[in-house]
Design a protein around this motif. Structure first.
Motif, PDB file in Angstrom:
ATOM      1  N   THR A  35       0.862  -1.189   0.000  1.00 36.88           N
ATOM      2  CA  THR A  35       0.000   0.000   0.000  1.00 36.88           C
ATOM      3  C   THR A  35       0.901   1.242   0.000  1.00 36.88           C
ATOM      4  O   THR A  35       0.511   2.307  -0.482  1.00 36.88           O
ATOM      5  CB  THR A  35      -0.901   0.019   1.265  1.00 36.88           C
ATOM      6  OG1 THR A  35      -1.573  -1.230   1.345  1.00 36.88           O
ATOM      7  CG2 THR A  35      -1.928   1.131   1.232  1.00 36.88           C
ATOM      8  N   LEU A  36       2.123   1.111   0.559  1.00 36.59           N
ATOM      9  CA  LEU A  36       3.078   2.229   0.544  1.00 36.59           C
ATOM     10  C   LEU A  36       3.482   2.536  -0.899  1.00 36.59           C
ATOM     11  O   LEU A  36       3.453   1.651  -1.759  1.00 36.59           O
ATOM     12  CB  LEU A  36       4.340   1.868   1.341  1.00 36.59           C
ATOM     13  CG  LEU A  36       4.169   1.483   2.821  1.00 36.59           C
ATOM     14  CD1 LEU A  36       5.530   1.195   3.442  1.00 36.59           C
ATOM     15  CD2 LEU A  36       3.445   2.574   3.590  1.00 36.59           C
ATOM     16  N   SER A  37       3.895   3.766  -1.141  1.00 42.39           N
ATOM     17  CA  SER A  37       4.364   4.137  -2.490  1.00 42.39           C
ATOM     18  C   SER A  37       5.763   3.562  -2.708  1.00 42.39           C
ATOM     19  O   SER A  37       6.436   3.144  -1.749  1.00 42.39           O
ATOM     20  CB  SER A  37       4.402   5.653  -2.611  1.00 42.39           C
ATOM     21  OG  SER A  37       5.411   6.146  -1.742  1.00 42.39           O
ATOM     22  N   ALA A  38       6.229   3.578  -3.953  1.00 43.36           N
ATOM     23  CA  ALA A  38       7.576   3.072  -4.248  1.00 43.36           C
ATOM     24  C   ALA A  38       8.650   3.837  -3.452  1.00 43.36           C
ATOM     25  O   ALA A  38       9.518   3.201  -2.829  1.00 43.36           O
ATOM     26  CB  ALA A  38       7.842   3.132  -5.744  1.00 43.36           C
ATOM     27  N   LEU A  96       3.362  -9.406 -13.959  1.00 47.38           N
ATOM     28  CA  LEU A  96       4.230  -8.236 -13.749  1.00 47.38           C
ATOM     29  C   LEU A  96       5.352  -8.583 -12.761  1.00 47.38           C
ATOM     30  O   LEU A  96       6.530  -8.272 -12.992  1.00 47.38           O
ATOM     31  CB  LEU A  96       3.381  -7.079 -13.210  1.00 47.38           C
ATOM     32  CG  LEU A  96       4.067  -5.724 -13.075  1.00 47.38           C
ATOM     33  CD1 LEU A  96       4.398  -5.151 -14.451  1.00 47.38           C
ATOM     34  CD2 LEU A  96       3.164  -4.742 -12.320  1.00 47.38           C
ATOM     35  N   THR A  97       4.979  -9.241 -11.671  1.00 47.78           N
ATOM     36  CA  THR A  97       5.963  -9.597 -10.647  1.00 47.78           C
ATOM     37  C   THR A  97       7.028 -10.516 -11.236  1.00 47.78           C
ATOM     38  O   THR A  97       8.228 -10.304 -11.034  1.00 47.78           O
ATOM     39  CB  THR A  97       5.257 -10.312  -9.467  1.00 47.78           C
ATOM     40  OG1 THR A  97       4.195  -9.480  -9.021  1.00 47.78           O
ATOM     41  CG2 THR A  97       6.208 -10.566  -8.311  1.00 47.78           C
ATOM     42  N   ASP A 100      -4.198  -5.292  -6.183  1.00 45.16           N
ATOM     43  CA  ASP A 100      -4.459  -3.897  -6.558  1.00 45.16           C
ATOM     44  C   ASP A 100      -3.404  -2.936  -6.013  1.00 45.16           C
ATOM     45  O   ASP A 100      -3.499  -1.726  -6.211  1.00 45.16           O
ATOM     46  CB  ASP A 100      -5.881  -3.463  -6.144  1.00 45.16           C
ATOM     47  CG  ASP A 100      -6.303  -3.957  -4.766  1.00 45.16           C
ATOM     48  OD1 ASP A 100      -5.599  -4.817  -4.214  1.00 45.16           O
ATOM     49  OD2 ASP A 100      -7.325  -3.480  -4.245  1.00 45.16           O
ATOM     50  N   THR A 101      -2.394  -3.460  -5.284  1.00 48.46           N
ATOM     51  CA  THR A 101      -1.306  -2.583  -4.800  1.00 48.46           C
ATOM     52  C   THR A 101       0.000  -2.861  -5.535  1.00 48.46           C
ATOM     53  O   THR A 101       1.024  -2.278  -5.203  1.00 48.46           O
ATOM     54  CB  THR A 101      -1.050  -2.803  -3.300  1.00 48.46           C
ATOM     55  OG1 THR A 101      -0.600  -4.163  -3.120  1.00 48.46           O
ATOM     56  CG2 THR A 101      -2.273  -2.558  -2.454  1.00 48.46           C
ATOM     57  N   ILE A 102      -0.026  -3.790  -6.480  1.00 46.36           N
ATOM     58  CA  ILE A 102       1.232  -4.186  -7.128  1.00 46.36           C
ATOM     59  C   ILE A 102       1.434  -3.364  -8.402  1.00 46.36           C
ATOM     60  O   ILE A 102       0.559  -3.302  -9.258  1.00 46.36           O
ATOM     61  CB  ILE A 102       1.223  -5.699  -7.441  1.00 46.36           C
ATOM     62  CG1 ILE A 102       1.142  -6.478  -6.122  1.00 46.36           C
ATOM     63  CG2 ILE A 102       2.459  -6.104  -8.229  1.00 46.36           C
ATOM     64  CD1 ILE A 102       1.053  -7.972  -6.283  1.00 46.36           C
ATOM     65  N   ALA A 103       2.599  -2.716  -8.472  1.00 41.99           N
ATOM     66  CA  ALA A 103       2.920  -1.889  -9.653  1.00 41.99           C
ATOM     67  C   ALA A 103       4.404  -2.038  -9.932  1.00 41.99           C
ATOM     68  O   ALA A 103       5.177  -2.412  -9.033  1.00 41.99           O
ATOM     69  CB  ALA A 103       2.575  -0.430  -9.370  1.00 41.99           C
ATOM     70  N   ARG A 142      -3.984 -12.110 -12.286  1.00 40.11           N
ATOM     71  CA  ARG A 142      -3.138 -12.653 -13.374  1.00 40.11           C
ATOM     72  C   ARG A 142      -2.125 -11.588 -13.818  1.00 40.11           C
ATOM     73  O   ARG A 142      -0.941 -11.873 -13.997  1.00 40.11           O
ATOM     74  CB  ARG A 142      -4.010 -13.056 -14.570  1.00 40.11           C
ATOM     75  CG  ARG A 142      -4.885 -14.265 -14.252  1.00 40.11           C
ATOM     76  CD  ARG A 142      -5.783 -14.659 -15.423  1.00 40.11           C
ATOM     77  NE  ARG A 142      -6.869 -15.472 -14.880  1.00 40.11           N
ATOM     78  CZ  ARG A 142      -8.152 -15.120 -14.827  1.00 40.11           C
ATOM     79  NH1 ARG A 142      -8.547 -13.975 -15.341  1.00 40.11           N
ATOM     80  NH2 ARG A 142      -9.055 -15.911 -14.278  1.00 40.11           N
ATOM     81  N   ALA A 143      -2.596 -10.353 -13.967  1.00 43.07           N
ATOM     82  CA  ALA A 143      -1.706  -9.278 -14.430  1.00 43.07           C
ATOM     83  C   ALA A 143      -0.624  -8.996 -13.387  1.00 43.07           C
ATOM     84  O   ALA A 143       0.559  -8.827 -13.723  1.00 43.07           O
ATOM     85  CB  ALA A 143      -2.531  -8.022 -14.707  1.00 43.07           C
TER      86      ALA A 143
END
Ligand code: SF4
Length: 492
Positions: free
Chosen positions: A236-239, A315-316, A269-272, A310-311
């Motif tokens: 949930t924290l930013s990068a 991505l990970t 929903d927190t993974i980017a 899945r996305a």
């Protein structure tokens, strides 16, 4: 259930076995047997010459039964004496209870949250594996499948124990924020929709706690072998916030002996991409779908779809070299054994190194409990777990840690499955209480373990972000207890 205790005061032991066999019941103590047809148990212990005997008279849903168990008069210290008497209470209650239940409970007469440690301790004492398994099945009435689970997890625990040094410890960092709150959640996590403004002051306080904890670790010469950032959902924290946190941990602690670094990225929903890149040095990431059914995800209040999972997984894998764990839950609202099996098959095909299969456990504060949402019954949850065991075994996963919780659907268990050599060290250390875990952050619970004497002491960090920020001085002062414990107990 009305409870009448005679010849003892072991309320906790009685309540535990009552809850294990009759999860819907709540204890109510009485001095005399009730007149009517209410559910009731009379639990009596009698000391005979050379033996103690427990007798349980049970009335439940209009039927009655009696169970008895006997043990040689417990000798030795008070702890052994109490333990033996509590054991015969469990067994006598079990014998009375199974007469009235439609099916035998999977865990027989066992009530603790760590059934695997019974097996581990027997193996450590040199009891052969087949004798230890026989004891679980024939004397504690555990199903053969569950006894096998205990054996597998005990083996994994013993492998870890062989390599542990007395000054080895693990670290836990709790980030009590999530994007939204799940319907089954009973954790302390706060939705960022409500508490975004608290993240920065929380991190500032956490950095102070990390610095002070690191001073204690250096002073005592402890060696950090595992690090776990959990919550909540740390991603949930930013990068930049994640980078800052990991930089602080790496600067303050000597992590040169670190064998595992886990981060919960629980909610897809927190993974980017930028957050994954920020997870420098991380060896294991958890992406927790819970279910791959959109209907179930919606029923539990997760604002993401199976496609998002899945996305996030793709991505990970594309960015991070870390191993992946995926958590699933059996028994969620709107799920079915067929749907759960579809989830399992899809997750297995994705190929994470770890899959953790939880059984839904509901505490009072969760939305599902408050709204009494319909969910699968015990038999259906049993089918889900059987399917998990069969499919995971066939796909090359092995169980390596195991625990039970109160109020768990059907009285089953949570099991961590891993591909060979991919077992999470931290999970084994915490579940088997093999070494000290120093916790920092919201809801963190430090567990000080004296490996020689088996003594355990706990220190709790405040649960909620606001409490944590306001109580940081007290939290820092509590670190002295760690020094005291080690100087008095472990380093003598
Ligand atoms: S992700 Fe976990 S901690 Fe966060 S709200 Fe959901 S269940 Fe609770």
């Amino acid at each position: 259930m009305k409870l009448l205790l005679e010849g003892h005061g072991y309320r906790y032991a009685v309540e535990q076995i009552m809850l294990a066999l009759f999860p819907g019941e709540r204890p109510e103590y009485v001095d005399f047997p009730p007149e009517g047809e209410e559910n009731f148990a009379r639990v009596s212990i009698e000391d005979l010459e050379g033996a103690s005997r427990c007798r349980v008279e049970l009335r439940w849903s209009g039927s009655v039964s009696v169970g008895e168990a006997e043990a040689e008069a417990p000798a030795g210290d008070k702890l052994t004496y109490d333990r033996e008497r509590q054991k015969i209470i469990r067994l006598a209650f079990y014998h009375a209870g199974v007469e009235l239940l439609p099916e035998r409970p999977a865990w027989g007469a066992l009530t603790g949250i760590r059934p695997g440690t019974i097996m581990t301790n027997m193996l450590k004492r040199g009891v052969p594996e087949d004798e230890a398994t026989r004891y679980m099945v024939e004397e504690q009435f555990v199903s053969p499948k569950r006894a096998r689970l205990c054996l597998d997890t005990a083996r994994a625990s013993l492998r870890v124990q062989r390599e542990l040094e007395p000054r080895d410890i693990a670290l836990y960092v709790g980030i009590p924020f999530c994007p939204t709150r799940c319907a089954y959640c009973s954790f302390v996590s706060q939705s960022v929709e409500r508490s975004m403004g608290l993240i920065e002051p929380f991190l500032a306080a956490l950095e102070r706690e990390i610095g002070e904890t690191a001073k204690v670790v250096r002073r005592l010469g402890l060696r950090v072998i595992a690090l776990y950032i959990g919550g909540g959902t740390p991603t949930t924290l930013s990068a930049p916030q994640l980078t800052r946190l990991i930089d602080t941990l790496s600067r303050e602690f000597d992590l040169s002996a670190l064998r595992e670094f886990c981060v919960e990225a629980g909610r897809p929903d927190t993974i980017a991409a930028d957050k994954l890149s920020a997870l420098r040095g991380v060896t294991r990431v958890s992406i927790n779908p819970q279910s791959m059914s959109d209907e179930v995800l919606s029923a539990i209040g997760r604002r993401h779809t199976a496609e998002d999972i899945r996305a996030a997984y793709a991505l990970t894998r594309g960015i991070s070299p870390a191993q992946v764990n995926m958590d699933l839950i059996a028994g969620l609202p709107a799920d079915t054994p067929e749907g759960f099996e579809r989830t399992l098959r899809e997750v297995i095909t994705m190929g994470p190194e770890n899959i953790t299969v939880h059984t839904l456990a509901l505490k009072k504060g969760s939305k599902i409990t408050l709204e009494d949402t319909a969910r699968p019954g015990k038999a259906e949850v049993g089918r889900m777990l059987d399917a998990a065991s069969d499919l995971l075994t066939a796909a090359g996963y092995r169980p390596y840690y195991l625990y039970r919780q109160k109020y768990m659907s059907g009285g089953f268990e949570n099991v961590g499955w891993a591909k060979n050599g991919c077992e999470s060290l931290y999970n084994i250390l915490i579940m088997e209480e093999l070494c000290t875990i120093l916790a920092m952050g919201g809801g963190g619970s430090t567990k000080l373990v004296d490996p020689k004497k088996g003594r355990i002491e706990r220190i709790f960090d405040p649960k909620y972000p606001k409490e944590y920020i306001e109580g940081i001085e007290r939290t820092i002062n509590s670190k002295e207890k760690i020094v005291k414990f080690y100087e008095e107990e472990v380093l003598l």
